[in-house]
Scaffold this motif. Structure first.
Motif, PDB file in Angstrom:
ATOM      1  N   PRO A   1     -13.181   8.355 -26.147  1.00 13.88           N
ATOM      2  CA  PRO A   1     -13.860   7.872 -27.363  1.00 13.88           C
ATOM      3  C   PRO A   1     -13.204   8.432 -28.619  1.00 13.88           C
ATOM      4  O   PRO A   1     -12.404   9.372 -28.558  1.00 13.88           O
ATOM      5  CB  PRO A   1     -15.283   8.415 -27.198  1.00 13.88           C
ATOM      6  CG  PRO A   1     -15.120   9.632 -26.341  1.00 13.88           C
ATOM      7  CD  PRO A   1     -13.996   9.318 -25.394  1.00 13.88           C
ATOM      8  N   SER A   2     -13.550   7.865 -29.754  1.00 16.63           N
ATOM      9  CA  SER A   2     -13.035   8.362 -31.027  1.00 16.63           C
ATOM     10  C   SER A   2     -14.173   8.531 -32.010  1.00 16.63           C
ATOM     11  O   SER A   2     -15.219   7.888 -31.896  1.00 16.63           O
ATOM     12  CB  SER A   2     -11.983   7.403 -31.608  1.00 16.63           C
ATOM     13  OG  SER A   2     -12.523   6.109 -31.789  1.00 16.63           O
TER      14      SER A   2
ATOM     15  N   GLY B   1     -11.561   8.031 -36.535  1.00 12.56           N
ATOM     16  CA  GLY B   1     -10.530   7.517 -35.652  1.00 12.56           C
ATOM     17  C   GLY B   1      -9.878   8.563 -34.767  1.00 12.56           C
ATOM     18  O   GLY B   1      -9.038   8.228 -33.934  1.00 12.56           O
TER      19      GLY B   1
ATOM     20  N   ILE C   1      -9.191  10.718 -31.761  1.00  7.44           N
ATOM     21  CA  ILE C   1      -9.522  10.506 -30.360  1.00  7.44           C
ATOM     22  C   ILE C   1     -10.037  11.796 -29.720  1.00  7.44           C
ATOM     23  O   ILE C   1      -9.546  12.894 -29.997  1.00  7.44           O
ATOM     24  CB  ILE C   1      -8.288   9.962 -29.600  1.00  7.44           C
ATOM     25  CG1 ILE C   1      -8.676   9.502 -28.193  1.00  7.44           C
ATOM     26  CG2 ILE C   1      -7.164  10.977 -29.571  1.00  7.44           C
ATOM     27  CD1 ILE C   1      -7.551   8.751 -27.501  1.00  7.44           C
TER      28      ILE C   1
ATOM     29  N   SER D   1     -14.819  -2.253 -26.312  1.00  8.21           N
ATOM     30  CA  SER D   1     -14.473  -0.842 -26.157  1.00  8.21           C
ATOM     31  C   SER D   1     -13.044  -0.531 -26.566  1.00  8.21           C
ATOM     32  O   SER D   1     -12.674   0.638 -26.643  1.00  8.21           O
ATOM     33  CB  SER D   1     -14.665  -0.431 -24.692  1.00  8.21           C
ATOM     34  OG  SER D   1     -13.793  -1.160 -23.845  1.00  8.21           O
TER      35      SER D   1
ATOM     36  N   LYS E   1     -11.741   0.804 -31.432  1.00  3.03           N
ATOM     37  CA  LYS E   1     -11.391   2.198 -31.152  1.00  3.03           C
ATOM     38  C   LYS E   1      -9.893   2.425 -31.225  1.00  3.03           C
ATOM     39  O   LYS E   1      -9.432   3.434 -31.799  1.00  3.03           O
ATOM     40  CB  LYS E   1     -11.906   2.581 -29.761  1.00  3.03           C
ATOM     41  CG  LYS E   1     -11.528   3.992 -29.311  1.00  3.03           C
ATOM     42  CD  LYS E   1     -12.132   4.316 -27.963  1.00  3.03           C
ATOM     43  CE  LYS E   1     -11.464   3.598 -26.827  1.00  3.03           C
ATOM     44  NZ  LYS E   1     -10.096   4.103 -26.534  1.00  3.03           N
ATOM     45  N   ASP E   2      -9.117   1.505 -30.681  1.00  2.00           N
ATOM     46  CA  ASP E   2      -7.670   1.710 -30.625  1.00  2.00           C
ATOM     47  C   ASP E   2      -7.019   1.582 -31.998  1.00  2.00           C
ATOM     48  O   ASP E   2      -6.070   2.307 -32.312  1.00  2.00           O
ATOM     49  CB  ASP E   2      -7.036   0.730 -29.635  1.00  2.00           C
ATOM     50  CG  ASP E   2      -7.420   1.037 -28.193  1.00  2.00           C
ATOM     51  OD1 ASP E   2      -8.080   2.076 -27.977  1.00  2.00           O
ATOM     52  OD2 ASP E   2      -7.080   0.246 -27.306  1.00  2.00           O
TER      53      ASP E   2
ATOM     54  N   LYS F   1      -8.502   2.296 -34.830  1.00  2.69           N
ATOM     55  CA  LYS F   1      -8.876   3.536 -35.528  1.00  2.69           C
ATOM     56  C   LYS F   1      -8.019   4.705 -35.049  1.00  2.69           C
ATOM     57  O   LYS F   1      -7.594   5.547 -35.849  1.00  2.69           O
ATOM     58  CB  LYS F   1     -10.356   3.848 -35.281  1.00  2.69           C
ATOM     59  CG  LYS F   1     -11.317   2.918 -35.980  1.00  2.69           C
ATOM     60  CD  LYS F   1     -12.751   3.248 -35.608  1.00  2.69           C
ATOM     61  CE  LYS F   1     -13.732   2.255 -36.211  1.00  2.69           C
ATOM     62  NZ  LYS F   1     -15.128   2.528 -35.771  1.00  2.69           N
ATOM     63  N   ALA F   2      -7.785   4.773 -33.745  1.00  6.72           N
ATOM     64  CA  ALA F   2      -7.001   5.885 -33.203  1.00  6.72           C
ATOM     65  C   ALA F   2      -5.557   5.842 -33.691  1.00  6.72           C
ATOM     66  O   ALA F   2      -4.962   6.885 -33.980  1.00  6.72           O
ATOM     67  CB  ALA F   2      -7.047   5.861 -31.679  1.00  6.72           C
TER      68      ALA F   2
ATOM     69  N   ARG G   1     -20.694  -2.854 -26.585  1.00  2.86           N
ATOM     70  CA  ARG G   1     -19.992  -1.881 -27.422  1.00  2.86           C
ATOM     71  C   ARG G   1     -19.287  -2.570 -28.585  1.00  2.86           C
ATOM     72  O   ARG G   1     -18.503  -3.482 -28.393  1.00  2.86           O
ATOM     73  CB  ARG G   1     -18.989  -1.082 -26.579  1.00  2.86           C
ATOM     74  CG  ARG G   1     -19.652  -0.056 -25.683  1.00  2.86           C
ATOM     75  CD  ARG G   1     -18.650   0.651 -24.789  1.00  2.86           C
ATOM     76  NE  ARG G   1     -18.125  -0.229 -23.762  1.00  2.86           N
ATOM     77  CZ  ARG G   1     -17.245   0.164 -22.831  1.00  2.86           C
ATOM     78  NH1 ARG G   1     -16.805   1.409 -22.825  1.00  2.86           N
ATOM     79  NH2 ARG G   1     -16.817  -0.695 -21.921  1.00  2.86           N
ATOM     80  N   GLU G   2     -19.613  -2.126 -29.805  1.00  3.59           N
ATOM     81  CA  GLU G   2     -19.045  -2.685 -31.037  1.00  3.59           C
ATOM     82  C   GLU G   2     -19.328  -4.182 -31.173  1.00  3.59           C
ATOM     83  O   GLU G   2     -18.610  -4.896 -31.885  1.00  3.59           O
ATOM     84  CB  GLU G   2     -17.536  -2.435 -31.116  1.00  3.59           C
ATOM     85  CG  GLU G   2     -17.138  -0.982 -31.155  1.00  3.59           C
ATOM     86  CD  GLU G   2     -17.417  -0.297 -32.473  1.00  3.59           C
ATOM     87  OE1 GLU G   2     -17.686  -1.010 -33.471  1.00  3.59           O
ATOM     88  OE2 GLU G   2     -17.386   0.939 -32.518  1.00  3.59           O
TER      89      GLU G   2
END
Length: 429
Positions: A86-87, A91, A93, A264, A268-269, A271-272, A332-333
């Motif tokens: 998760p982040s 962002g 991680i 998911s 997240k990716d 932001k990371a 999720r999201e």
């Protein structure tokens, strides 16, 4: 080959089951006794098309689950780390589960005489495998990576809802390894595949995953921005993107304007990757804009609703579609979450329906009224919002007669706007 899968979430369960279907001996490890029990009974802990049939076929035969790391590592030659990454809001991680899994594996391979390969399959930012997982494995095993055990990175490219199909029909396989022996062992698992196999170092493999998801997210936000412009100009954005997508350099995929992306992976990716860019003193302006466009789409939908119903307080609005996309129960999201949150804040009585995701959404919004059918959710409402592109919503025309006010705000272009019984507004068209 004898394989252990660390983590039985979305990626781990699909990966383990599909490897078993290829004829490997698979042991799945998890800390959740309920998940372990379900897998051993042939019951998938997640919904994925085709997964239940495969799991029933192999559970208790060449696939089993356990809580025991000692058992799993001792009886396998290669371990795939498939734990969550998760982040936070910025962002950054969270690699806690990667460290824990690496520590647990390292402690077990310490006393193994045979060469064991550890593969990170979780989505992690570049340098995680080499600078986090490998040092932890070396510390707790007392062994040297590349000599006494191997380390690799093998990103997944699985679409939720189509993950089993994607595993069995990949368009490419990426194998990252910092030593040739580990690379060769990982590659042997995919010997039956005819697709391109890209071999590289672990950092590059990690980056490939992030760039793939970030590019797809960018296509979606680009399409939504174009759609927002087209709507103001009275231009059919779908006709525009149909023509644009025929360009072989672009392709028609991920060009559907609408409410935006969730799930998911994409949010997240992106932001990371933004977070990783900041660590190397780079300002990723385009990636930040991708997220901003996506975050703005739900509020644009509410603005369209207010064009027809300026005062929402006390109104009853149906929200059809709660999963982040069709053919999954994953919320999720989901773009439905900010939509429902805004409606509740405006004093709206929300009536909701989703064919698969309602039970999950109840945990987020327990005070919303959930219905067993779309028609029931439409009963007596002042307006309806379409938030997920379920195919059954294409056949709702007759059900709209149950509405008090026949205003339909479509966030996914699934409703027929020619239905004369409704007042129709598309988000980007």
């Amino acid at each position: 080959m004898r394989i252990s899968i660390i983590g039985t979430g979305y990626v781990g369960t699909v990966t383990g089951t599909c490897f078993a279907h290829l004829g490997n001996e698979v042991i799945c490890v998890d800390v959740d006794p309920k998940r372990v029990e379900m897998i051993n009974k042939g019951i998938p802990p997640i919904y994925e098309e085709g997964l239940e049939e495969l799991l029933k076929e192999h559970a208790g035969k060449n696939l089993r689950a356990t809580l025991d790391y000692d058992d799993a590592i001792e009886n396998s030659d290669i371990s795939f780390i498939c734990v969550p990454t998760p982040s936070d809001e910025n962002g950054k991680i969270d690699l806690r589960f990667i460290r824990e899994a690496s520590k647990s594996i390292g402690e077990r391979i310490k006393n193994k005489d045979s060469y064991h390969v550890v593969v990170v399959k979780s989505t992690v930012v570049p340098e995680t495998t080499s600078k986090v997982a490998t040092p932890v494995l070396e510390e707790y095993s007392g062994k040297k990576a590349g000599k006494e055990f191997g380390v690799g990175m093998n990103p997944e490219f699985l679409r939720e809802g189509k993950a089993v199909y994607d595993f069995q029909n990949p368009d490419r396989i990426v194998i990252g390894a910092d030593d040739k022996k580990a690379e060769s062992i990982i590659r042997s698992l995919y010997s039956a595949y005819n697709c391109p196999i890209i071999t590289t170092d672990t950092r590059t493999a990690e980056m490939i995953k992030y760039v793939s998801n970030s590019f797809l997210a960018t296509k979606i936000s680009f399409s939504n921005e174009v759609g927002n412009i087209c709507k103001r100009l009275g231009i059919d954005t779908y006709k525009v993107m149909e023509a644009v997508g025929l360009d072989a350099r672009i392709s028609p995929h991920f060009l559907r304007s609408g409410l935006g992306f969730g799930g998911s992976c994409f949010p997240k990716d992106v932001k990371a990757l933004i977070g990783k860019a900041s660590e190397v003193d780079y300002e990723p302006i385009l990636l930040k804009t991708v997220l901003k466009v996506n975050d703005d789409q739900p509020s644009r939908l509410i603005q369209l609703l207010k064009k027809h119903i300026p005062e929402l307080n006390g109104k009853k609005i149906a929200v059809l579609g709660l999963a982040f996309k069709n053919d999954t129960d994953d919320i999720r999201e989901s773009r439905a979450i900010p939509v429902i949150g805004t409606l509740l804040a405006e004093g709206v009585d929300v009536s909701a329906y989703d064919p698969m995701a309602a039970e999950h959404m109840k945990r987020v919004f327990p005070n919303v009224k959930y219905h067993r059918t779309a028609g029931d959710a439409l009963e007596g409402v002042d307006a309806c919002i379409i938030a997920t592109e379920w195919s059954e919503f294409e056949k709702l025309n007759g059900d709209f007669s149950r509405m008090k006010g026949r205003i339909v705000i479509d966030g996914r272009k699934v409703v027929n706007p020619e239905d004369k019984g409704i007042i129709y507004e598309g988000l980007c068209w």
